[in-house]
Design a protein around this motif. Structure first.
Motif, mmCIF file in Angstrom:
data_model
loop_
_atom_site.group_PDB
_atom_site.id
_atom_site.type_symbol
_atom_site.label_atom_id
_atom_site.label_comp_id
_atom_site.label_asym_id
_atom_site.label_seq_id
_atom_site.Cartn_x
_atom_site.Cartn_y
_atom_site.Cartn_z
ATOM 1 N N ILE A 156 40.168 40.272 39.573
ATOM 2 C CA ILE A 156 41.309 40.652 40.542
ATOM 3 C C ILE A 156 40.754 41.457 41.460
ATOM 4 O O ILE A 156 42.206 42.204 42.715
ATOM 5 N N ALA A 157 41.212 42.982 40.524
ATOM 6 C CA ALA A 157 41.433 43.735 41.430
ATOM 7 C C ALA A 157 40.479 44.249 42.714
ATOM 8 O O ALA A 157 40.429 44.771 44.307
ATOM 9 N N ALA A 158 39.403 43.632 42.600
ATOM 10 C CA ALA A 158 38.180 43.916 43.721
ATOM 11 C C ALA A 158 38.408 42.543 45.328
ATOM 12 O O ALA A 158 38.639 43.148 45.731
ATOM 13 N N PHE A 159 39.481 41.895 44.564
ATOM 14 C CA PHE A 159 40.364 40.731 45.455
ATOM 15 C C PHE A 159 41.443 42.284 46.183
ATOM 16 O O PHE A 159 41.472 42.015 47.596
ATOM 17 N N GLU A 160 41.923 42.663 45.406
ATOM 18 C CA GLU A 160 43.034 42.996 46.089
ATOM 19 C C GLU A 160 42.645 44.681 46.849
ATOM 20 O O GLU A 160 42.825 45.040 48.096
#
Length: 317
Positions: A156-160
């Motif tokens: 999720i953090a990689a997408f953000e």
């Protein structure tokens, strides 16, 4: 007749299964953490009742902010703060209005486990994803291991971290295109840096000094939300909130953690004469001790500059 129907049914079943497998294979076609994170971000599988996703409160078309004053959680509960935009966060040292998270991974965990938001303890989220054929296969493909808390939050953090935006009239103006911004926006930029003093707090590439400020919204009436004080319990932090970045701010209304302003014009007018909006402010920053003496034209010009910080992908047609 029965024999023909039976054969047809068998063929139909085979075709259906083949179609399902093809669809599943297509769905499994994620090759990076960010792509997996994007799917998780938009999937209500991560809320207890499967009623909301991250994208429910952080709408992609609005710079990943919410258009409602207060988002609605999985159980229909109205949340207590306005959902902030999620663009241009990859370089930030703290997250949430009160700075309670120190990384995007920690930030992703917050709404997931909070009772009034997604209300799904991360252990249960992991087990739910393990039981899902698509996600089970996708995590094995990308992380070479089964779903766990670390790689779930990492995805999720990689997408953000991909939500960086620089395709704006302001950026083109800085690159030498003198016609990229309107004359009003050009004047507004000068006011923003100079007379209005906005750049004191909203500085740098993303227009945030990554600090906490008390701009005077806290006057003791809402005792349940004193900002940074809730985290540190330091009385000097009463009423302090994180200074947000201003990129794409024109599409993220309403404004402030309590959503008290509906338009950018109201926001600028507040900074110009804060006492007209909030009386008896507690611990307000000294830089907002008096009127900025901005004219109506000045206010409009600053708004025009703020609108020039909108990435082309978010512009309204």
């Amino acid at each position: 007749m029965f024999r023909v129907r039976q054969i047809f049914t068998g063929v139909a079943a085979v075709l259906f299964l083949a179609s399902a497998v093809a669809f599943q294979n297509q769905e499994n076609d994620v090759s990076t953490k960010a792509e997996l994170g994007e799917k998780l971000f938009a999937d209500p599988i991560l809320s207890r009742g499967k009623a909301i996703s991250c994208a429910s409160c952080h709408i992609p078309a609005f710079a990943f902010a919410d258009t409602a004053a207060f988002s609605i959680g999985d159980k229909g509960t109205r949340l207590s703060r306005n959902s902030p935009a999620l663009t241009n966060l990859s370089g930030r040292p703290e997250f949430f209005c009160d700075g309670r998270a120190a990384s995007l991974e920690e930030q992703a965990l917050g709404p997931l486990s909070t009772h009034d938001e997604m209300d799904l303890p991360v252990e249960q989220a992991v087990e739910r994803l393990k039981q899902n054929p698509f996600y089970s296969a996708a995590f094995q493909k990308i992380f070479k291991t089964e779903v766990n808390q670390t790689n779930l939050l990492s995805a999720i953090a990689a997408f953000e971290r991909t939500l960086e935006t620089t395709d704006t009239p302001y950026d083109r103006y800085l690159d030498g295109d003198e016609n990229a911004m309107t004359p009003e926006a050009v004047r507004g930029r000068i006011l923003f840096i100079g007379k209005a003093g906005c750049a004191t707090c909203h500085s740098g590439e993303d227009f945030t000094a990554d600090r906490f400020k008390n701009i005077g919204l806290f006057n003791g009436q809402n005792l349940t939300d004193a900002g940074r004080y809730k985290i540190t319990r330091d009385s000097a932090h009463i009423g302090l909130f994180k200074v947000p970045g201003l990129r794409n701010v024109a599409v993220t209304a309403p404004y402030m953690h309590n959503a008290m302003f509906k338009t950018l014009k109201e926001v600028v007018q507040y900074y110009n004469t804060p006492d007209k909006f909030v009386s008896n402010s507690i611990n307000r920053d000294k830089s907002l001790g008096s009127s900025l003496n901005l004219s109506d034209s000045d206010v409009n010009d600053i708004v025009a500059f703020l609108e020039a910080l909108t990435d082309d992908r978010f512009k309204r047609k």
